[in-house]
Write an enzyme that holds these catalytic residues in place. Structure first.
Site, short mmCIF file in Angstrom:
data_model
loop_
_atom_site.label_atom_id
_atom_site.label_comp_id
_atom_site.label_asym_id
_atom_site.label_seq_id
_atom_site.Cartn_x
_atom_site.Cartn_y
_atom_site.Cartn_z
N SER A 34 0.84 -1.20 0.00
CA SER A 34 0.00 0.00 0.00
C SER A 34 0.87 1.25 0.00
O SER A 34 1.63 1.50 0.95
CB SER A 34 -0.89 0.01 1.24
N HIS B 289 -1.39 -1.54 -4.06
CA HIS B 289 -2.63 -1.13 -3.38
C HIS B 289 -2.61 0.39 -3.22
O HIS B 289 -1.66 0.96 -2.66
CB HIS B 289 -2.72 -1.84 -2.03
N ASP C 265 -4.67 3.66 -1.89
CA ASP C 265 -5.73 4.08 -0.98
C ASP C 265 -6.19 5.50 -1.28
O ASP C 265 -5.45 6.46 -1.03
CB ASP C 265 -5.23 4.02 0.47
N MET D 105 -8.67 8.44 -0.23
CA MET D 105 -9.49 8.87 0.91
C MET D 105 -10.00 10.27 0.70
O MET D 105 -9.25 11.14 0.21
CB MET D 105 -8.66 8.87 2.19
N HIS E 17 -8.32 1.17 -3.62
CA HIS E 17 -9.24 1.03 -2.48
C HIS E 17 -9.83 2.40 -2.21
O HIS E 17 -9.16 3.29 -1.70
CB HIS E 17 -8.43 0.50 -1.29
N MET F 276 -11.87 4.85 -0.22
CA MET F 276 -12.51 5.19 1.06
C MET F 276 -13.17 6.54 0.86
O MET F 276 -12.69 7.58 1.31
CB MET F 276 -11.47 5.20 2.17
N MET G 203 -11.48 -5.42 5.86
CA MET G 203 -10.59 -4.50 6.60
C MET G 203 -10.27 -5.13 7.96
O MET G 203 -11.18 -5.58 8.67
CB MET G 203 -11.27 -3.15 6.81
N GLY H 82 -8.63 4.27 7.14
CA GLY H 82 -8.30 5.69 7.32
C GLY H 82 -6.84 5.99 7.55
O GLY H 82 -6.40 7.10 7.27
N ASP I 36 -6.65 -6.23 4.69
CA ASP I 36 -5.94 -4.93 4.68
C ASP I 36 -5.94 -4.33 6.08
O ASP I 36 -6.99 -4.01 6.63
CB ASP I 36 -6.68 -4.00 3.70
N GLY J 216 -2.67 -3.72 9.31
CA GLY J 216 -1.91 -4.34 10.39
C GLY J 216 -1.25 -5.66 10.03
O GLY J 216 -0.95 -6.48 10.90
C1 DX5 Z 1 -5.98 1.87 5.79
C2 DX5 Z 1 -5.58 1.50 4.39
C3 DX5 Z 1 -4.50 0.52 4.32
C4 DX5 Z 1 -3.20 0.95 4.96
C5 DX5 Z 1 -2.55 -0.28 5.50
O1 DX5 Z 1 -7.17 2.55 5.75
O2 DX5 Z 1 -6.67 0.96 3.69
O3 DX5 Z 1 -4.29 0.05 3.01
O4 DX5 Z 1 -2.34 1.59 4.07
O5 DX5 Z 1 -1.43 0.09 6.24
P1 DX5 Z 1 -0.74 -0.91 7.28
O6 DX5 Z 1 -0.34 -2.13 6.51
O7 DX5 Z 1 0.41 -0.12 7.81
O8 DX5 Z 1 -1.77 -1.23 8.33
ZN ZN Z 2 -6.37 -0.02 1.80
#
Ligand code: DX5
Ligand code: ZN
Length: 220
Positions: A7, A32, A34, A36, A65, A67, A136, A141, A174, A176
């Site tokens: 990501s 990936h 993101d 937002m 992705h 959001m 998720m 976020g 996705d 952690g």
């Molecule tokens: C969070 C994103 C993730 C994020 C994951 O809202 O959708 O894709 O970048 O980051 P890590 O892998 O550090 O949890």
């Molecule tokens: Zn994501």
């Protein structure tokens, strides 16, 4: 097929192109991305201009992705910017079926995703319309959060729902995911593994090799 999907939210945007090249060189196939909007989630990340810019230099599979509240408003622009897959939040769409149809019409694969607090049962009506389900495993976020342990059971449940229906779709997870948690999600049945900080914090190639080493044990 199991793929690691780094990501770029955790990338160094000052040298984003270089970091993507490094991912390609070490064998990564998915990226990936993101998006937002500061409304569906509190943060704002980036949008079409960044995707279009990195598309010029990369052949990776662009997994976007979104959001974003009512993402249907941006599907065409995100597709034109170079997305291969567009994943939208069930909670953000008034008419999920219409959004999925529009994504397909724009020539992209369609994914649907839910927050950790949304019941997996809500995915059911859309399973035979999508190419991927994203679960998720943190609150959407931001990157760098800890994996929510109850996600493991949810991955099992969705994998079972997919298999019961004989569907050939991907199950992505996705949030952690790192060297410590990746085996758990693979065992539970996820096959597309997003990782932000675990890839970009420190040496990218070393991190990818470590994660892919663990993936290799499950990708038989
Ligand atoms: C969070 C994103 C993730 C994020 C994951 O809202 O959708 O894709 O970048 O980051 P890590 O892998 O550090 O949890
Ligand atoms: Zn994501």
């Amino acid at each position: 097929m199991i793929e690691l999907a780094p990501s770029i939210l955790s990338a160094d945007f000052n040298i984003l192109g270089q970091q993507i090249k490094e991912l390609e060189a070490v064998g990564v196939k998915w990226l990936h991305i993101d998006v937002m909007d500061g409304d569906f989630v509190p943060n704002i990340s980036f949008g079409m201009p960044v995707i279009a810019s990195i598309r010029k230099e990369s052949n990776l599979f662009f997994d976007v992705h979104m959001m974003v509240t009512e993402p249907i408003r941006y599907v065409k622009d995100i597709a034109n910017a170079g997305a291969d897959m567009i994943t939208v939040h069930l909670e953000a769409c008034e008419d999920c079926e219409a959004v999925i149809e529009k994504i397909h019409k724009c020539g992209c694969k369609a994914g649907i995703t839910i927050k950790p607090s949304t019941s997996v049962g809500e995915l059911e009506p859309f399973l035979d319309m999508v190419d991927m389900v994203l679960l998720m495993s943190v609150q959407p976020g931001m990157s760098g959060q800890s994996y929510i342990a109850s996600s493991t059971e949810r991955i099992h449940q969705v994998r079972e729902m997919i298999e019961e229906r004989g569907l050939d779709i991907d199950l992505q997870v996705d949030g952690g995911i790192n060297e410590k948690t990746i085996a758990t999600v693979l065992e539970a049945g996820a096959n597309i593994i997003v990782a932000g900080s675990a890839v970009f914090d420190g040496d990218i190639s070393t991190n990818v090799k470590k994660l892919c080493g663990i993936v290799g044990e499950y990708d038989k």
